[in-house]
Design a protein around this motif. Structure first.
Motif, PDB file in Angstrom:
ATOM      1  N   LYS A  69      24.349  34.568  -0.488  1.00  0.00           N
ATOM      2  CA  LYS A  69      24.528  33.981  -1.811  1.00  0.00           C
ATOM      3  C   LYS A  69      23.592  34.559  -2.870  1.00  0.00           C
ATOM      4  N   ILE A  70      22.477  35.177  -2.451  1.00  0.00           N
ATOM      5  CA  ILE A  70      21.519  35.692  -3.430  1.00  0.00           C
ATOM      6  C   ILE A  70      21.311  37.194  -3.246  1.00  0.00           C
ATOM      7  N   SER A  71      20.825  37.831  -4.293  1.00  0.00           N
ATOM      8  CA  SER A  71      20.605  39.277  -4.278  1.00  0.00           C
ATOM      9  C   SER A  71      19.415  39.651  -3.397  1.00  0.00           C
ATOM     10  N   SER A  72      19.341  40.914  -3.092  1.00  0.00           N
ATOM     11  CA  SER A  72      18.229  41.402  -2.264  1.00  0.00           C
ATOM     12  C   SER A  72      16.897  41.232  -2.984  1.00  0.00           C
ATOM     13  N   LEU A  73      16.914  41.320  -4.304  1.00  0.00           N
ATOM     14  CA  LEU A  73      15.693  41.144  -5.087  1.00  0.00           C
ATOM     15  C   LEU A  73      15.155  39.715  -4.952  1.00  0.00           C
ATOM     16  N   SER A  74      16.045  38.754  -5.013  1.00  0.00           N
ATOM     17  CA  SER A  74      15.638  37.355  -4.850  1.00  0.00           C
ATOM     18  C   SER A  74      15.200  37.089  -3.415  1.00  0.00           C
ATOM     19  N   GLN A  75      15.864  37.754  -2.473  1.00  0.00           N
ATOM     20  CA  GLN A  75      15.467  37.610  -1.075  1.00  0.00           C
ATOM     21  C   GLN A  75      14.059  38.159  -0.863  1.00  0.00           C
ATOM     22  N   LYS A  76      13.730  39.250  -1.561  1.00  0.00           N
ATOM     23  CA  LYS A  76      12.382  39.827  -1.463  1.00  0.00           C
ATOM     24  C   LYS A  76      11.339  38.875  -2.026  1.00  0.00           C
ATOM     25  N   LEU A  77      11.701  38.115  -3.060  1.00  0.00           N
ATOM     26  CA  LEU A  77      10.778  37.111  -3.595  1.00  0.00           C
ATOM     27  C   LEU A  77      10.475  36.062  -2.533  1.00  0.00           C
ATOM     28  N   ILE A  78      11.509  35.599  -1.846  1.00  0.00           N
ATOM     29  CA  ILE A  78      11.307  34.608  -0.785  1.00  0.00           C
ATOM     30  C   ILE A  78      10.413  35.181   0.305  1.00  0.00           C
ATOM     31  N   ASP A  79      10.654  36.435   0.681  1.00  0.00           N
ATOM     32  CA  ASP A  79       9.807  37.074   1.699  1.00  0.00           C
ATOM     33  C   ASP A  79       8.357  37.168   1.230  1.00  0.00           C
ATOM     34  N   LEU A  80       8.165  37.497  -0.039  1.00  0.00           N
ATOM     35  CA  LEU A  80       6.810  37.586  -0.595  1.00  0.00           C
ATOM     36  C   LEU A  80       6.115  36.225  -0.571  1.00  0.00           C
ATOM     37  N   LEU A  81       6.852  35.173  -0.934  1.00  0.00           N
ATOM     38  CA  LEU A  81       6.275  33.824  -0.900  1.00  0.00           C
ATOM     39  C   LEU A  81       5.917  33.428   0.529  1.00  0.00           C
ATOM     40  N   ILE A  82       6.735  33.828   1.479  1.00  0.00           N
ATOM     41  CA  ILE A  82       6.438  33.546   2.889  1.00  0.00           C
ATOM     42  C   ILE A  82       5.173  34.288   3.316  1.00  0.00           C
ATOM     43  N   ASP A  83       5.106  35.587   2.992  1.00  0.00           N
ATOM     44  CA  ASP A  83       3.937  36.394   3.369  1.00  0.00           C
ATOM     45  C   ASP A  83       2.640  35.861   2.765  1.00  0.00           C
ATOM     46  N   ASN A  84       2.730  35.353   1.539  1.00  0.00           N
ATOM     47  CA  ASN A  84       1.540  34.846   0.854  1.00  0.00           C
ATOM     48  C   ASN A  84       1.303  33.358   1.075  1.00  0.00           C
ATOM     49  N   LYS A  85       2.081  32.764   1.981  1.00  0.00           N
ATOM     50  CA  LYS A  85       1.970  31.337   2.303  1.00  0.00           C
ATOM     51  C   LYS A  85       2.116  30.441   1.055  1.00  0.00           C
ATOM     52  N   ARG A  86       3.081  30.807   0.232  1.00  0.00           N
ATOM     53  CA  ARG A  86       3.361  30.073  -0.999  1.00  0.00           C
ATOM     54  C   ARG A  86       4.781  29.528  -1.037  1.00  0.00           C
ATOM     55  N   LEU A  87       5.406  29.410   0.104  1.00  0.00           N
ATOM     56  CA  LEU A  87       6.790  28.960   0.163  1.00  0.00           C
ATOM     57  C   LEU A  87       7.010  27.574  -0.456  1.00  0.00           C
ATOM     58  N   PRO A  88       6.041  26.655  -0.372  1.00  0.00           N
ATOM     59  CA  PRO A  88       6.280  25.344  -0.988  1.00  0.00           C
ATOM     60  C   PRO A  88       6.540  25.385  -2.500  1.00  0.00           C
ATOM     61  N   ILE A  89       6.156  26.478  -3.178  1.00  0.00           N
ATOM     62  CA  ILE A  89       6.383  26.535  -4.628  1.00  0.00           C
ATOM     63  C   ILE A  89       7.670  27.282  -4.998  1.00  0.00           C
ATOM     64  N   LEU A  90       8.518  27.579  -4.011  1.00  0.00           N
ATOM     65  CA  LEU A  90       9.767  28.307  -4.279  1.00  0.00           C
ATOM     66  C   LEU A  90      10.604  27.626  -5.354  1.00  0.00           C
ATOM     67  N   ASN A  91      10.783  26.332  -5.260  1.00  0.00           N
ATOM     68  CA  ASN A  91      11.589  25.599  -6.242  1.00  0.00           C
ATOM     69  C   ASN A  91      10.984  25.722  -7.638  1.00  0.00           C
ATOM     70  N   GLU A  92       9.669  25.585  -7.716  1.00  0.00           N
ATOM     71  CA  GLU A  92       8.998  25.670  -9.010  1.00  0.00           C
ATOM     72  C   GLU A  92       9.087  27.084  -9.585  1.00  0.00           C
ATOM     73  N   VAL A  93       8.972  28.102  -8.730  1.00  0.00           N
ATOM     74  CA  VAL A  93       9.111  29.490  -9.183  1.00  0.00           C
ATOM     75  C   VAL A  93      10.511  29.703  -9.761  1.00  0.00           C
ATOM     76  N   ALA A  94      11.519  29.195  -9.078  1.00  0.00           N
ATOM     77  CA  ALA A  94      12.903  29.348  -9.544  1.00  0.00           C
ATOM     78  C   ALA A  94      13.097  28.675 -10.907  1.00  0.00           C
ATOM     79  N   LYS A  95      12.547  27.483 -11.066  1.00  0.00           N
ATOM     80  CA  LYS A  95      12.673  26.774 -12.350  1.00  0.00           C
ATOM     81  C   LYS A  95      11.928  27.502 -13.461  1.00  0.00           C
TER      82      LYS A  95
END
Length: 185
Positions: A69-95
């Protein structure tokens, strides 16, 4: 507070990267999808913010939810948030991304609070009125609050117009409480 600042930094970074690749609109659509999906799913919200759940499980769940459903660029953002242990702010980043994107494109966000959901016709009328007032395009965010009884509250940027029945009743209440007003009657 630091989560909010971090979300803004990530949002600006992904927007800059998307602009370089001329995919900012595609990424904006992805961010809208991500934010809506997370907001509508309590389970997904709990999964992202739960420190007990292993990161690998979160990654698998997100890939399952957003894989095609999402582009590779957005998928890379999710991977970056995972690597940096910042996944809980994914919703806030999107907003934050969508807010910054709208600002960049000159699109205002008009928040309209009504007692019942806006119809398509009323939605169009509000959009036209906001464009007439601000001279800018706008997107409507309809907030339903039965406590306002009727009418509406329109907020664009830092300007607010309160035409709610609850506000009018409050004004009447203050007028009746004011002794000088009663003396005039």
């Amino acid at each position: 507070m630091s989560g909010s600042r971090a979300a803004i930094r990530y949002a600006k970074a992904i927007l800059s990267f998307a602009l370089d690749q001329q995919k900012e609109v595609e990424v904006n659509n992805d961010m809208l999808l991500i934010a809506n999906t997370i907001n509508e799913s309590k389970d997904l919200q709990l999964l992202l913010t739960n420190p007990v759940v292993k990161t690998e499980l979160k990654k698998v769940a997100l890939k399952e939810v957003f894989a095609t459903k999402i582009s590779s660029l957005s998928q890379k953002l999710i991977d970056l948030l995972i690597d940096n242990k910042r996944l809980p702010i994914l919703n806030e980043v999107a907003k934050k991304y969508t807010v910054i994107f709208d600002s960049l494109k000159g699109i205002e966000i008009a928040k309209v609070t009504t007692a019942i959901p806006l119809t398509d016709e009323l939605n169009k009328q509000v959009l036209n009125k906001v464009k007439e007032i601000t001279g800018k395009e706008a997107t409507i965010e309809n907030i339903v609050n039965p406590d306002i009884i009727g009418g509406f509250i329109l907020r664009v940027g830092d300007v607010q117009y309160d035409a709610s029945v609850a506000n009018k009743l409050q004004v009447l209440k203050r007028q009746f409480a004011d002794e000088s007003y009663l003396a005039k009657l």
